[in-house]
Design a protein around this motif. Structure first.
Motif, short mmCIF file in Angstrom:
data_model
loop_
_atom_site.label_atom_id
_atom_site.label_comp_id
_atom_site.label_asym_id
_atom_site.label_seq_id
_atom_site.Cartn_x
_atom_site.Cartn_y
_atom_site.Cartn_z
N PHE A 173 0.84 -1.21 0.00
CA PHE A 173 0.00 0.00 0.00
C PHE A 173 0.86 1.25 0.00
O PHE A 173 1.90 1.32 0.65
N LEU A 190 0.10 5.80 -0.80
CA LEU A 190 -0.88 6.82 -1.20
C LEU A 190 -0.88 7.06 -2.70
O LEU A 190 -1.85 7.59 -3.25
N PRO A 206 -5.98 -1.55 -1.08
CA PRO A 206 -6.62 -0.24 -1.15
C PRO A 206 -6.44 0.61 0.10
O PRO A 206 -6.78 1.79 0.09
N SER A 207 -5.90 0.03 1.17
CA SER A 207 -5.74 0.78 2.42
C SER A 207 -4.70 0.09 3.29
O SER A 207 -4.30 -1.05 3.03
N VAL A 208 -4.28 0.79 4.33
CA VAL A 208 -3.37 0.19 5.31
C VAL A 208 -4.02 -1.04 5.93
O VAL A 208 -3.40 -2.11 6.03
N ASP A 234 -7.78 3.34 11.83
CA ASP A 234 -7.66 2.30 10.80
C ASP A 234 -6.20 2.05 10.43
O ASP A 234 -5.87 1.74 9.30
N ASN A 292 -5.65 -3.31 12.94
CA ASN A 292 -6.01 -4.31 11.93
C ASN A 292 -5.14 -5.57 11.96
O ASN A 292 -5.51 -6.59 11.40
#
Length: 296
Positions: free
Chosen positions: A30, A32, A49-51, A79, A84
């Protein structure tokens, strides 16, 4: 095969991530930048799509981020990694940040049930791409034992520097020495030229004499003697002025807190700060040579 999340696909991180994927690990990446994620996918990683999506199910999280505030946001923000990741996941942060920021991150991670290792690197983009970096690692012995097989894929030298934050200590002290020695090397080559001695002849002599150093033999700031050096591509980095200035400021801040005298470190910081202020932040740090010769 190890399940690895890789966060931060900049100039250094992209090559590091690619080497982990090429070694047969399942790497979810991941950044940006969508462009950076696409390049990671081309190298064999899976884009996330995200951390949170990158970290879910990972055994190891590797981060390569610009500064301490980004490290703390990625690991402990909303998040972020810690909200996670599975309990016991190993965190390896390869960013260069302040010693106290690394020690705080290690403490917070431990309280949340994770092992955090600070593992800043030396070697530049070419070494990152080649899997030939040097890692300076801080953290507990068991964490180092778990981290080393991962780091071995990305580097040729992996050192355990001791407790949490000691990897950062080694990195900033090393880079302070590098900044100082590069300025001295530039001055020596400039002096030799002004007095009528060409760069190749001076290199042939000094590289086998007492003035020999890495800044000369591996990264020569005078065009010619070392073909792979940035001096032979108009000082395109490489390792940019802005990055050297960041490391020198970290070193000087740590020195102040520890009561350590670093007068040459302070002078080196001022030289790079002036280059940065004058619009040369993107120049390779060996570009001090251009300043000495009056070219910038």
């Amino acid at each position: 095969m190890t399940k690895i999340a890789f966060i931060g696909l900049g100039n250094m991180g992209s090559g590091m991530c690619a080497n982990l994927a090429k070694a047969g690990n399942e790497v979810r990446a991941f950044d940006l930048s969508a462009d950076a994620i696409r390049k990671a996918e081309e190298a064999g990683a899976k884009g996330a799509p995200s951390v949170g999506a990158a970290v879910e199910g990972a055994e190891v999280v590797v981060t390569m981020l610009p500064a301490g505030k980004h490290v703390h946001q990625v690991y402990f923000g909303e998040d972020g990694v810690t909200s996670n990741a599975a309990p016991g996941t190993l965190f390896i942060d390869c960013s260069t940040i302040a010693v106290e920021e690394a020690r705080e991150a290690a403490s917070k991670a431990s309280e949340a049930g994770f092992t955090y290792m600070d593992a800043p690197v030396s070697g530049g983009t070419a070494a990152a791409d080649a899997g030939a970096l040097t890692f300076m690692v801080g953290g507990p012995d068991d964490g180092f034992a778990r981290a080393k097989p991962v780091l071995d894929i990305m580097g040729k030298n992996v050192f355990h520097a001791g407790a949490a934050g000691n990897g950062q200590v080694a990195k900033i002290a090393n880079n302070m020495l590098l900044g100082i020695s590069m300025i001295g090397t530039c001055e020596a080559f400039n002096l030799a030229e002004k007095l009528g001695l060409d760069a190749q002849t001076f290199y042939d002599i000094s590289s086998t004499a007492s003035g020999q150093c890495w800044s000369m033999t591996s990264y020569c700031p005078a065009p010619g003697p070392v073909p792979t050096a940035p001096s032979n591509r108009d000082y395109q980095p490489g390792f940019a002025v802005a990055m050297m200035l960041k490391d020198l400021r970290l070193a000087l801040g740590a020195a102040e807190g520890a009561g350590a005298e670093t007068p040459l470190g302070g002078h080196a910081r001022d030289i790079y700060a002036k280059l940065d202020e004058d619009g040369h932040a993107g120049l390779d740090f060996s570009g001090v040579m251009k300043r000495l010769k009056g070219e910038i």
